[in-house]
Design a protein around this motif. Structure first.
Motif, PDB file in Angstrom:
ATOM      1  N   ASP A 260     113.819  25.565  31.821  1.00 35.37           N
ATOM      2  CA  ASP A 260     114.518  26.859  31.790  1.00 35.37           C
ATOM      3  C   ASP A 260     113.839  27.840  30.835  1.00 35.37           C
ATOM      4  N   SER A 261     113.858  29.119  31.212  1.00 34.66           N
ATOM      5  CA  SER A 261     113.286  30.159  30.346  1.00 34.66           C
ATOM      6  C   SER A 261     114.143  30.283  29.085  1.00 34.66           C
ATOM      7  N   PRO A 262     113.507  30.344  27.899  1.00 35.85           N
ATOM      8  CA  PRO A 262     114.308  30.323  26.670  1.00 35.85           C
ATOM      9  C   PRO A 262     114.775  31.681  26.138  1.00 35.85           C
TER      10      PRO A 262
ATOM     11  N   MET B  82      97.393  24.076  32.062  1.00 40.74           N
ATOM     12  CA  MET B  82      98.296  24.961  31.321  1.00 40.74           C
ATOM     13  C   MET B  82      98.597  24.369  29.955  1.00 40.74           C
ATOM     14  N   ALA B  83      99.344  25.050  29.205  1.00 35.08           N
ATOM     15  CA  ALA B  83      99.583  24.635  27.836  1.00 35.08           C
ATOM     16  C   ALA B  83     100.862  25.287  27.337  1.00 35.08           C
TER      17      ALA B  83
ATOM     18  N   CYS C 191     101.810  35.661  40.538  1.00 29.69           N
ATOM     19  CA  CYS C 191     103.078  34.989  40.223  1.00 29.69           C
ATOM     20  C   CYS C 191     104.283  35.553  41.000  1.00 29.69           C
ATOM     21  N   PRO C 192     105.007  34.685  41.736  1.00 29.20           N
ATOM     22  CA  PRO C 192     106.146  35.171  42.520  1.00 29.20           C
ATOM     23  C   PRO C 192     107.323  35.608  41.651  1.00 29.20           C
ATOM     24  N   TRP C 193     107.448  35.010  40.461  1.00 29.75           N
ATOM     25  CA  TRP C 193     108.568  35.380  39.567  1.00 29.75           C
ATOM     26  C   TRP C 193     108.268  36.741  38.961  1.00 29.75           C
TER      27      TRP C 193
ATOM     28  N   VAL D 105     108.286  25.100  46.744  1.00 30.61           N
ATOM     29  CA  VAL D 105     106.833  25.067  46.966  1.00 30.61           C
ATOM     30  C   VAL D 105     106.105  24.517  45.734  1.00 30.61           C
ATOM     31  N   TYR D 106     106.617  24.824  44.541  1.00 25.76           N
ATOM     32  CA  TYR D 106     106.015  24.276  43.309  1.00 25.76           C
ATOM     33  C   TYR D 106     106.286  22.779  43.216  1.00 25.76           C
ATOM     34  N   ARG D 107     107.489  22.359  43.636  1.00 22.68           N
ATOM     35  CA  ARG D 107     107.800  20.926  43.605  1.00 22.68           C
ATOM     36  C   ARG D 107     106.881  20.170  44.576  1.00 22.68           C
TER      37      ARG D 107
ATOM     38  N   GLY E 258     107.472  26.386  23.123  1.00 25.30           N
ATOM     39  CA  GLY E 258     107.841  26.467  24.534  1.00 25.30           C
ATOM     40  C   GLY E 258     106.720  27.047  25.362  1.00 25.30           C
ATOM     41  N   LYS E 259     107.003  27.211  26.655  1.00 25.43           N
ATOM     42  CA  LYS E 259     105.989  27.741  27.567  1.00 25.43           C
ATOM     43  C   LYS E 259     105.870  29.252  27.397  1.00 25.43           C
ATOM     44  N   VAL E 260     104.684  29.748  27.686  1.00 21.00           N
ATOM     45  CA  VAL E 260     104.417  31.191  27.612  1.00 21.00           C
ATOM     46  C   VAL E 260     104.242  31.660  29.047  1.00 21.00           C
ATOM     47  N   THR E 261     105.217  32.383  29.559  1.00 18.38           N
ATOM     48  CA  THR E 261     105.235  32.662  31.000  1.00 18.38           C
ATOM     49  C   THR E 261     105.302  34.162  31.307  1.00 18.38           C
ATOM     50  N   VAL E 262     104.865  34.487  32.503  1.00 23.40           N
ATOM     51  CA  VAL E 262     105.116  35.817  33.069  1.00 23.40           C
ATOM     52  C   VAL E 262     106.226  35.645  34.109  1.00 23.40           C
ATOM     53  N   PRO E 263     107.101  36.629  34.264  1.00 20.75           N
ATOM     54  CA  PRO E 263     107.142  37.892  33.544  1.00 20.75           C
ATOM     55  C   PRO E 263     107.736  37.732  32.144  1.00 20.75           C
ATOM     56  N   THR E 264     107.240  38.596  31.223  1.00 21.41           N
ATOM     57  CA  THR E 264     107.838  38.701  29.895  1.00 21.41           C
ATOM     58  C   THR E 264     108.167  40.182  29.671  1.00 21.41           C
TER      59      THR E 264
ATOM     60  N   ALA F  25     106.398  38.952  40.317  1.00 24.22           N
ATOM     61  CA  ALA F  25     106.409  39.925  41.411  1.00 24.22           C
ATOM     62  C   ALA F  25     107.821  40.435  41.718  1.00 24.22           C
ATOM     63  N   ARG F  26     108.827  39.619  41.406  1.00 26.29           N
ATOM     64  CA  ARG F  26     110.197  40.128  41.575  1.00 26.29           C
ATOM     65  C   ARG F  26     110.387  41.376  40.704  1.00 26.29           C
ATOM     66  N   THR F  27     109.851  41.311  39.480  1.00 30.37           N
ATOM     67  CA  THR F  27     110.094  42.414  38.534  1.00 30.37           C
ATOM     68  C   THR F  27     109.265  43.648  38.893  1.00 30.37           C
TER      69      THR F  27
ATOM     70  N   ASN G 150     112.484  36.433  29.275  1.00 31.32           N
ATOM     71  CA  ASN G 150     111.372  35.952  30.119  1.00 31.32           C
ATOM     72  C   ASN G 150     111.883  35.168  31.325  1.00 31.32           C
ATOM     73  N   GLU G 151     113.029  35.595  31.834  1.00 32.33           N
ATOM     74  CA  GLU G 151     113.581  34.963  33.035  1.00 32.33           C
ATOM     75  C   GLU G 151     113.708  36.036  34.125  1.00 32.33           C
ATOM     76  N   SER G 152     112.903  35.885  35.175  1.00 33.95           N
ATOM     77  CA  SER G 152     112.816  36.940  36.195  1.00 33.95           C
ATOM     78  C   SER G 152     114.155  37.262  36.858  1.00 33.95           C
TER      79      SER G 152
END
Ligand code: GSH
Length: 325
Positions: free
Chosen positions: A29-31, A1-2, A59-61, A186-188, A121-127, A63-65, A139-141
């Motif tokens: 944390d999502s910014p 990742m990057a 992505c589980p985060w 699970v990620y930890r 910062g990180k580029v994450t889904v969901p956005t 998928a919430r959205t 960008n915080e589910s």
């Protein structure tokens, strides 16, 4: 990742920025944390056709959205794009950008740079994207699903409430246990880079599942008789467990299939109207093995059938709370 540094894409190893010297994974944390509001004068007012969700099936985060988009009848109100399977060096890639199809694909980091040319910062889904102002809203589910739960009710007339006032303390109590112990646990486990960090995380995962199993053997849902946000936040991790985390993240003490109550509970949620359309078990499995196996080899199993009877009807349940009685 990057990640983006001052608007430039910088390539690093998976989760490199989030793994400490002690081998523990700590999620950043999502910014981006603005809110859509039902107030027409707000900076981001609720309007049909104005907002877009950038997500990935694995992505589980995210998928919430997509679950809340269906649960709240927002399919014609909020548009959605799914990333191509796999997470290459360029980050999440979509077939289209905000202005339509893009030859060769559209990396999500371009959207973040359009939002802020100096973004770091990180580029994450969901956005969640505002097509009108061409800005990222959030960008915080956990916050996006709260917005979807209520902000568009005036647009859709849907009054289902997954975060009712009277159940909030109980919902927060479960979220407070399930976020560290399961969603992020699970990620930890999967990203731990020392034996000690892995042991600590994976034990917490199974302690959390044991607590949930005990409760759900006596109660239909986490907050009791009503299906709430806490259940959906648990669901997106549970449905990924046996096909993803059990193998690819080494969470292999037990499967969800081995827990009688969780097994039925997972099936009831999966079979909830519209939800199965937001879950693709093969893409989930592919996504986690792609991430964790350095040769991107995907395991053959397990094959799960979540359409068999859930048998949760023996516990009292009242479905979803409705706002305004
Ligand atoms: N706290 C965020 C987490 C989102 C997140 O970490 N998404 C992952 C995919 S499951 C991602 O986009 N990762 C890309 C990266 O870390 O570079 C949320 O709940 O929205």
């Amino acid at each position: 990742m990057a990640q983006l540094v001052d608007g430039k894409w910088v390539d690093t190893l998976p989760a490199a920025e989030e793994i400490g010297a002690d081998g523990r994974f700590r999620r950043i944390d999502s910014p981006l944390r603005e809110w859509i509001s039902p107030d027409p004068a707000a900076s981001f007012p609720a309007e049909a056709g104005r907002y877009h969700l950038w997500v990935a099936a694995v992505c589980p985060w995210a998928a919430r959205t997509t679950a809340f988009r269906v649960l709240k009848g927002l399919e014609d109100v909020i548009t959605v794009s799914f990333a191509r399977p796999g997470l290459p060096k360029e980050g999440w890639i979509f077939d289209e950008g905000p202005d339509g199809p893009v030859e060769g694909g559209y990396p999500l980091h371009r959207l973040y740079v359009e939002h802020d040319p100096n973004f770091t910062g990180k580029v994450t889904v969901p956005t969640l994207w505002d097509k009108k102002q061409r800005r990222i809203v959030n960008n915080e589910s956990s916050e996006i699903i709260r917005m979807l739960n209520s902000a568009f009710d005036g647009v859709t007339g849907n009054r289902l409430d997954f975060y009712p006032e009277v159940l909030r303390a109980e919902i927060e109590r479960w979220n407070g246990l399930i976020y560290p112990g399961l969603n992020n646990g699970v990620y930890r486990s999967g990203f731990a880079s020392t034996q000690a960090a892995y042991d600590e995380a994976v034990r917490e995962v199974f302690a959390t599942l044991d607590t949930m199993e005990e409760h759900l053997s006596r109660h239909r849902y986490l907050a009791g008789e009503f299906l709430t946000e806490a259940d959906w936040r648990a669901f997106t991790s549970l449905v990924r467990f046996d096909v993803g985390y059990h193998g690819a993240f080494k969470c292999n003490l037990r499967r969800i299939e081995d827990y009688p109550a969780l097994r039925g509970y997972l099936r009831e949620l999966y079979q909830w109207p519209g939800i199965a359309s937001t879950v693709d078990l093969e893409l989930i499995k592919f996504g986690y093995w792609f991430l964790s196996d350095r040769n991107h080899i995907v395991a053959i199993g397990p094959r799960l059938d979540l359409t068999t009877p859930h048998e949760r009807g023996r516990l009292p349940g009242q479905g979803v709370w409705k706002r305004g009685g």
